[in-house]
Scaffold this motif. Structure first.
Motif, PDB file in Angstrom:
ATOM      1  N   THR A 173       0.911  -1.155   0.113  1.00 53.54           N
ATOM      2  CA  THR A 173       0.184  -0.029  -0.019  1.00 53.54           C
ATOM      3  C   THR A 173       0.747   1.180  -0.012  1.00 53.54           C
ATOM      4  O   THR A 173       1.911   1.187   0.626  1.00 53.54           O
ATOM      5  N   ILE A 174       0.446   2.119  -0.737  1.00 55.27           N
ATOM      6  CA  ILE A 174       1.179   3.505  -0.918  1.00 55.27           C
ATOM      7  C   ILE A 174       0.439   4.834  -0.195  1.00 55.27           C
ATOM      8  O   ILE A 174      -0.781   4.741  -0.414  1.00 55.27           O
ATOM      9  N   GLU A 175       0.919   5.419   0.651  1.00 50.14           N
ATOM     10  CA  GLU A 175       0.380   6.713   1.208  1.00 50.14           C
ATOM     11  C   GLU A 175       1.473   7.591   1.010  1.00 50.14           C
ATOM     12  O   GLU A 175       2.442   7.749   1.817  1.00 50.14           O
ATOM     13  N   ALA A 176       1.256   8.674   0.255  1.00 45.54           N
ATOM     14  CA  ALA A 176       2.443   9.748  -0.086  1.00 45.54           C
ATOM     15  C   ALA A 176       3.546   9.272  -0.735  1.00 45.54           C
ATOM     16  O   ALA A 176       3.735   8.378  -1.555  1.00 45.54           O
ATOM     17  N   ASP A 177       4.723   9.471  -0.018  1.00 41.14           N
ATOM     18  CA  ASP A 177       6.091   9.036  -0.468  1.00 41.14           C
ATOM     19  C   ASP A 177       6.388   7.564   0.352  1.00 41.14           C
ATOM     20  O   ASP A 177       7.517   7.390   0.640  1.00 41.14           O
ATOM     21  N   THR A 178       5.455   6.701   0.758  1.00 41.51           N
ATOM     22  CA  THR A 178       5.673   5.801   1.680  1.00 41.51           C
ATOM     23  C   THR A 178       4.942   4.278   1.309  1.00 41.51           C
ATOM     24  O   THR A 178       3.862   4.386   1.006  1.00 41.51           O
ATOM     25  N   LEU A 179       5.705   3.300   1.045  1.00 41.97           N
ATOM     26  CA  LEU A 179       5.365   2.185   0.473  1.00 41.97           C
ATOM     27  C   LEU A 179       5.341   1.116   1.837  1.00 41.97           C
ATOM     28  O   LEU A 179       6.497   0.907   2.286  1.00 41.97           O
ATOM     29  N   THR A 180       4.218   0.500   2.198  1.00 43.78           N
ATOM     30  CA  THR A 180       4.348  -0.545   3.439  1.00 43.78           C
ATOM     31  C   THR A 180       4.056  -1.919   2.380  1.00 43.78           C
ATOM     32  O   THR A 180       2.913  -1.945   1.846  1.00 43.78           O
ATOM     33  N   LEU A 181       4.857  -2.802   2.678  1.00 45.30           N
ATOM     34  CA  LEU A 181       4.735  -4.191   2.102  1.00 45.30           C
ATOM     35  C   LEU A 181       4.385  -5.129   3.434  1.00 45.30           C
ATOM     36  O   LEU A 181       5.497  -5.223   4.308  1.00 45.30           O
ATOM     37  N   VAL A 182       3.439  -5.806   3.377  1.00 45.22           N
ATOM     38  CA  VAL A 182       3.213  -6.880   4.240  1.00 45.22           C
ATOM     39  C   VAL A 182       3.644  -8.146   3.544  1.00 45.22           C
ATOM     40  O   VAL A 182       2.708  -8.533   2.579  1.00 45.22           O
ATOM     41  N   GLU A 183       4.510  -8.780   4.018  1.00 51.69           N
ATOM     42  CA  GLU A 183       5.101  -9.927   3.448  1.00 51.69           C
ATOM     43  C   GLU A 183       5.023 -11.158   4.169  1.00 51.69           C
ATOM     44  O   GLU A 183       5.384 -11.218   5.520  1.00 51.69           O
TER      45      GLU A 183
END
Length: 175
Positions: free
Chosen positions: A67-77
Protein backbone atom coordinates in the motif's frame (compact mmCIF):
# COMPACT_ATOMS: atom_id res chain seq x y z
CA UNK A 1 52.99 -18.71 6.50
CA UNK A 2 51.41 -15.55 7.88
CA UNK A 3 52.49 -13.60 4.77
CA UNK A 4 50.95 -16.24 2.48
CA UNK A 5 47.69 -16.13 4.45
CA UNK A 6 47.59 -12.31 4.22
CA UNK A 7 48.12 -12.44 0.45
CA UNK A 8 45.39 -15.06 0.09
CA UNK A 9 42.99 -12.86 2.07
CA UNK A 10 43.86 -9.85 -0.07
CA UNK A 11 43.39 -11.88 -3.27
CA UNK A 12 40.00 -13.16 -2.05
CA UNK A 13 38.89 -9.62 -1.19
CA UNK A 14 39.91 -8.41 -4.65
CA UNK A 15 37.94 -11.24 -6.28
CA UNK A 16 34.82 -10.35 -4.28
CA UNK A 17 34.96 -6.69 -5.25
CA UNK A 18 35.89 -7.45 -8.87
CA UNK A 19 32.71 -9.51 -9.27
CA UNK A 20 30.44 -6.75 -7.98
CA UNK A 21 28.04 -5.08 -10.37
CA UNK A 22 27.61 -1.36 -10.62
CA UNK A 23 24.01 -0.22 -10.71
CA UNK A 24 24.89 2.19 -13.50
CA UNK A 25 25.37 -0.88 -15.75
CA UNK A 26 21.54 -1.07 -15.88
CA UNK A 27 20.79 2.57 -16.79
CA UNK A 28 19.61 1.66 -20.32
CA UNK A 29 17.76 -1.53 -19.33
CA UNK A 30 13.98 -1.55 -19.48
CA UNK A 31 11.29 -1.64 -18.31
CA UNK A 32 11.97 0.87 -15.54
CA UNK A 33 11.93 -0.74 -12.13
CA UNK A 34 9.59 1.67 -10.27
CA UNK A 35 9.47 0.04 -6.83
CA UNK A 36 6.21 1.68 -5.73
CA UNK A 37 4.32 0.92 -8.95
CA UNK A 38 5.42 -2.73 -9.07
CA UNK A 39 4.67 -3.62 -5.45
CA UNK A 40 1.38 -1.72 -5.03
CA UNK A 41 -1.38 -4.29 -4.57
CA UNK A 42 -0.89 -8.05 -4.44
CA UNK A 43 2.27 -9.88 -5.50
CA UNK A 44 3.30 -13.52 -5.10
CA UNK A 45 6.89 -14.74 -4.79
CA UNK A 46 8.73 -18.06 -4.61
CA UNK A 47 12.27 -18.50 -3.45
CA UNK A 48 15.05 -20.54 -1.99
CA UNK A 49 18.02 -20.12 0.33
CA UNK A 50 21.36 -21.70 -0.51
CA UNK A 51 24.35 -22.08 1.78
CA UNK A 52 28.00 -21.29 0.97
CA UNK A 53 28.33 -24.58 -0.98
CA UNK A 54 25.26 -23.76 -3.15
CA UNK A 55 23.22 -26.44 -1.37
CA UNK A 56 19.54 -25.51 -1.18
CA UNK A 57 18.68 -25.27 2.52
CA UNK A 58 15.14 -23.83 2.44
CA UNK A 59 12.31 -23.07 0.05
CA UNK A 60 9.49 -20.62 0.63
CA UNK A 61 6.49 -18.81 -0.80
CA UNK A 62 5.58 -15.20 -0.03
CA UNK A 63 2.27 -13.37 -0.36
CA UNK A 64 2.85 -9.61 -0.46
CA UNK A 65 0.39 -6.75 -0.13
CA UNK A 66 1.71 -3.27 -0.86
CA UNK A 67 0.00 0.00 0.00
CA UNK A 68 1.17 3.52 -0.81
CA UNK A 69 0.54 6.66 1.20
CA UNK A 70 2.32 9.76 -0.13
CA UNK A 71 6.05 8.84 -0.38
CA UNK A 72 5.77 5.69 1.75
CA UNK A 73 5.28 2.11 0.57
CA UNK A 74 4.26 -0.46 3.17
CA UNK A 75 4.82 -4.10 2.21
CA UNK A 76 3.22 -6.84 4.31
CA UNK A 77 5.06 -10.05 3.46
CA UNK A 78 3.64 -13.39 4.65
CA UNK A 79 6.19 -16.21 4.32
CA UNK A 80 5.45 -19.96 4.31
CA UNK A 81 8.59 -22.12 4.43
CA UNK A 82 8.90 -25.73 3.28
CA UNK A 83 9.45 -26.87 6.89
CA UNK A 84 6.09 -25.36 7.94
CA UNK A 85 7.44 -22.16 9.52
CA UNK A 86 5.21 -19.14 8.95
CA UNK A 87 6.57 -15.62 9.43
CA UNK A 88 5.63 -12.07 8.56
CA UNK A 89 7.80 -9.09 7.71
CA UNK A 90 6.43 -5.57 7.33
CA UNK A 91 8.59 -3.18 5.35
CA UNK A 92 8.07 0.59 5.53
CA UNK A 93 9.92 2.11 2.58
CA UNK A 94 10.33 5.83 1.98
CA UNK A 95 10.98 7.35 -1.45
CA UNK A 96 13.78 9.90 -1.06
CA UNK A 97 13.90 11.12 -4.66
CA UNK A 98 16.23 10.59 -7.63
CA UNK A 99 15.74 6.81 -7.40
CA UNK A 100 16.88 6.52 -3.76
CA UNK A 101 14.97 4.72 -0.98
CA UNK A 102 15.35 3.82 2.65
CA UNK A 103 13.37 1.28 4.62
CA UNK A 104 12.86 -0.44 7.93
CA UNK A 105 11.40 -3.76 9.07
CA UNK A 106 11.26 -5.58 12.40
CA UNK A 107 14.12 -8.00 11.69
CA UNK A 108 16.25 -5.48 9.81
CA UNK A 109 19.02 -3.84 11.80
CA UNK A 110 19.13 -0.11 11.24
CA UNK A 111 17.98 1.31 7.93
CA UNK A 112 18.03 -0.42 4.56
CA UNK A 113 19.17 1.74 1.67
CA UNK A 114 18.40 1.31 -1.98
CA UNK A 115 18.68 2.87 -5.39
CA UNK A 116 16.91 2.08 -8.63
CA UNK A 117 18.40 2.66 -12.07
CA UNK A 118 16.89 1.35 -15.29
CA UNK A 119 15.25 -2.01 -14.61
CA UNK A 120 17.21 -2.66 -11.41
CA UNK A 121 16.93 -1.92 -7.70
CA UNK A 122 20.01 -2.43 -5.52
CA UNK A 123 19.06 -2.75 -1.85
CA UNK A 124 21.46 -3.30 1.10
CA UNK A 125 20.81 -3.91 4.78
CA UNK A 126 21.85 -5.87 7.85
CA UNK A 127 19.63 -8.71 8.98
CA UNK A 128 19.33 -10.82 12.12
CA UNK A 129 19.29 -14.51 11.23
CA UNK A 130 18.93 -17.63 13.38
CA UNK A 131 21.00 -20.70 12.55
CA UNK A 132 20.84 -23.80 14.75
CA UNK A 133 19.50 -21.79 17.70
CA UNK A 134 22.14 -19.03 17.49
CA UNK A 135 21.57 -15.45 16.31
CA UNK A 136 23.87 -13.86 13.72
CA UNK A 137 23.95 -10.49 12.03
CA UNK A 138 24.58 -10.75 8.30
CA UNK A 139 24.76 -8.19 5.49
CA UNK A 140 22.33 -8.64 2.60
CA UNK A 141 23.19 -7.33 -0.85
CA UNK A 142 19.92 -7.45 -2.81
CA UNK A 143 19.66 -7.04 -6.60
CA UNK A 144 16.14 -6.93 -8.05
CA UNK A 145 15.73 -6.92 -11.83
CA UNK A 146 12.41 -6.17 -13.51
CA UNK A 147 11.83 -8.55 -16.40
CA UNK A 148 8.49 -7.18 -17.66
CA UNK A 149 5.23 -5.75 -16.29
CA UNK A 150 4.56 -8.84 -14.16
CA UNK A 151 7.91 -10.39 -13.20
CA UNK A 152 10.91 -9.45 -11.06
CA UNK A 153 13.96 -11.61 -10.33
CA UNK A 154 15.78 -11.10 -7.03
CA UNK A 155 19.30 -12.33 -6.26
CA UNK A 156 20.64 -11.71 -2.76
CA UNK A 157 24.12 -12.32 -1.43
CA UNK A 158 24.29 -13.09 2.30
CA UNK A 159 27.63 -11.98 3.78
CA UNK A 160 29.36 -12.31 7.12
CA UNK A 161 32.62 -10.39 7.60
CA UNK A 162 32.55 -9.62 3.86
CA UNK A 163 32.49 -13.29 2.84
CA UNK A 164 29.49 -14.77 1.06
CA UNK A 165 27.94 -17.43 3.29
CA UNK A 166 24.72 -17.95 1.34
CA UNK A 167 22.32 -16.75 -1.32
CA UNK A 168 18.62 -16.10 -1.68
CA UNK A 169 16.87 -16.32 -5.05
CA UNK A 170 13.30 -15.07 -5.47
CA UNK A 171 10.90 -14.82 -8.38
CA UNK A 172 8.06 -12.28 -8.10
CA UNK A 173 4.80 -12.48 -10.04
CA UNK A 174 2.52 -9.43 -10.01
CA UNK A 175 -1.17 -10.26 -9.67
Amino acid sequence: MKIVRNYLCLFAALLVTACSSDIEDYRQASPSFDLFEYFEGETQAWGMVQDYSDKQTRRFEVSIVGTIEADTLTLVEDFVFDDGEITQRIWVIKRLGDGYYEGTAGDIIGIATGREVGNTLHWTYDFEIEVDGSQYTVALDDWLHRQDDNHVFNLTSIRKFGVEVGRITLFFDKQ
